[in-house]
Every structure is written in structure tokens, then in C-alpha cells.
Design an enzyme around this catalytic site. Sequence first.
Site, mmCIF file in Angstrom:
data_model
loop_
_atom_site.group_PDB
_atom_site.id
_atom_site.type_symbol
_atom_site.label_atom_id
_atom_site.label_comp_id
_atom_site.label_asym_id
_atom_site.label_seq_id
_atom_site.Cartn_x
_atom_site.Cartn_y
_atom_site.Cartn_z
ATOM 1 C CD GLU A 1 5.846 -25.391 -39.088
ATOM 2 O OE1 GLU A 1 6.365 -25.832 -40.022
ATOM 3 O OE2 GLU A 1 5.172 -24.805 -39.627
ATOM 4 C CD GLU B 1 4.759 -23.890 -46.302
ATOM 5 O OE1 GLU B 1 3.411 -23.577 -45.479
ATOM 6 O OE2 GLU B 1 5.358 -23.308 -45.924
HETATM 7 ZN ZN LIG Z 1 5.870 -25.471 -41.732
#
Ligand SMILES: [Zn+2]
Length: 431
Positions: A354, A275
Site C-alpha cells: 500500500e 490503484e
Molecule cells: Zn491500495
Amino acid sequence: MRALILIIAFCLFGACVVYAQQPSATPDLRQTSAQSSTAPVPVPEPSEKALSYYRSGIVLWIVNILWGLLIPALFLFTGFSSRIRDWAKRIGKWWFFTIGFYFAIFLIINFVIDLPLSYYQGFARQHAYGLSNQTLGKWFGDEIKGLLIGLVAGFLFLWIPYLLLKKSPRRWWLYTGLLAVPFIILMILVQPVWIDPLFNNFGPMKNKELEARILELSHRAGIEGGRVYEVDKSEDTNALNAYVTGFGATKRIVLWDTIIAKLDQDELLFVMGHEMGHYVLGHVWKSIIFFSLLIMATLYAIHRTAGWLIDKFHRRFGFTELSDVASLPLIILLFSVYFLIITPVALAFSRHNEHEADRFGLEITRNNHAAAMAFVKLQQENLGVPRPNVLIKLWQASHPPLGERIDFANQYRPWERGEQLRYEELFKQAK
Ligand SMILES: [Zn+2]
């Protein structure tokens, strides 16, 4: 409406949304974490239930696409949309209120028509697969809140593109696309402080030892005054989630209480490293720019095709100009069609971010085993399928498939070979 919501959802990217099931099937795996941190973690086979959830999800996805095209087409070709505009004119009188009331009537009718499908998807199906804890009352209450937020947002903002359509029929798509940027920023800014707390309780982290470890990690990631919130999501779901949200003063990392309960501390720290990667690598900013460009391209495509359709079908539609608010279902219909075409581009961008966040998380924690185990738990405890069909990946996966994430977590160890790390220069020394 679905396409518009999809875009906003992308922009607000609720990262790492993973639906988990039972807090089980982990202790035997957990004990290996210290002893063999270099041994690769195997990708587990998906369970029968997971395969069933995956297959029925594909059918549901196709149903949703067809539904999302059929409903606006019906509003248009039956002339119903123009009738709603006539009602809205009678109630609203002025142009501004006509648009507001049109939108309100349109949204409420859509809400009612969609209700059986929403109920099945959001409530019945989730309970059937053991993924939800929500009571029917909470589910319905949340749906109503979502509807009210949509009504307020529509009343406040929908007049702007229609004004631009009226004043600048050739360039409205450009101006609307440009105005989408501050609008999206505003949405991201207010979402964590005004919208999210309407649905759940947010507070400081309860486990102070874990919080201290997270704050130390965020110091190393160069995030000062890092705000970490815990949200009471277990009343709704067994899903595991952690995400970065907000903008500027409202930017924060949010952990669902469910993920804190189900992952061990090292695994959670990897998730937090991921994150923080989104945070430090500016993925919120990059997404705003990227999705604004996609929105602009889509609006341009609508601009180029809507006129032709209106010329051909204006008698059925009951309007002759795109600047007539009765055109809303036409804009939504075309948006859905074009968005389906650009979805693979949007998702590839998301998967790239990601993947880089995974890399950042691995580089800052250097705990390959904890990372791989976090993904294994997400897959095992949820109804995850580690290697979905390539078409499903291209059209549905906002994150790399879990099988690929486990493989990467197993093999990415440049520090062991003395190689340069991609994000090392961003890290600060531990306090
Ligand atoms: Zn993520």
C-alpha cells in the site's frame, strides 16, 4: 471458516476500503487546493464518534477471535463434528458426497450460530454509526448469497485436500499449498465477472470527462485498454472504496459511486494513481505468491500438531485420522491459532504494498496536496483514527495508518529536488 475467508479476502485484497460517513465537511478545505499546494496538510484530530467506533471495534475484534476459537472447539470436543460426519455418510453414501454433505451441514450450522454476531457487526453497528444505507432485506439477501457461494465452492473443492490427506499423509500440506496457487488464481479470475455482480451493479463510468482523465493517467502508467468500472455501492453503504481486482482478461479497476461523489477530481486521480500502482507493480501476483507461502507454512504447522491432538483426544473427537472429514473443525481451529501468529507478517506485507502504491500515485500525479486531502477526507468523513495503537496497527492494519499516509503525502517530493523517482522509468509520455 473465518480464517479461510480472511486469507481469501487478503488475496483478493479489496484495497483502500474505508468507511465514510457524511458527504460533508470538505468545501472549506477544497478551496485551498490551488493556492497552497506545497503547504503541508495537517492531520486532523479524530472525532469523539470515531474514537468510540475505534474502541468498540477493538472489543469486537477480541470477541471475534475468541468466538472463532470457541465454536470449532465445541464442534470437536463435544463429538458433534463426528456426529455430523455420520449423518453426512448416511445421506451421501459415497466418499465424495460425504465430504460435500458434511461441509454443507457444517457451514449452515455455523451460519446460523454466527448470525447474531454477523447481524450486529454487519448491520446494527454500521447503522448505529451512520455508516450503512442497507435495508435489512438487502443485508440478509447478501448473507444468503455468500452462504450459497460458500456451499458451492466447498462442494466443488473441499474433497481435494481430503483426498491428498488420504493418499499422502506426510506431504498433503505441501501439495495442498501448491494447489492453493491455481485455486486462488481461479478465484481472483472469476470474482469480478461471476461473484461481484451477484451483489451490485457494475457498469462503465458515468462521468465521461473524469473517465477521459483516468484513461489518460492509465496510459501514462502503461496500462493499455485499461478497464475502469463504476459500481452502484451507495445502495449498501456510505463507504468509499476503489480497488484493483481480477486477473489477466478480467483485471480491472473498480470505483464505488460513493468515492466519485465525495472526492474532487484531483483527489480521485491520486486514488486512481494508487490503484494503478498496485496494477503496474504486480501486487496481485506478488500477493498470490506471498499468501500461498504463508498458507503452506500454516498447513505444515497444522500437519505437525494435529496428529498429536488427535492421539490425545481421539475419544472425544470421534475420529482417529486427519483424513476423516470430521477433522474440519480441528483444521479450522489450528488455522485460526496459527493465522493469529502470522497476521502481523501478512499485514506488514500488505502495508508495504500500500505504501509503494501511495508512492506510485504521488510520482505519477505529483499532486501532494490532492493526495493528502484525499486521506484527510477519508479520515474525516469516515470514522477514522489517524494514529492507532501499535498493537492494533500490527494485527489489524492492512494499510498504513492515515496519519502516516498524510505525513508521507506531505513530504514526498523528490521531483522538486531533482532526485531520481523510484518508478519514473515505468511511466510513458502523455498522448
Ligand atoms: Zn491500495
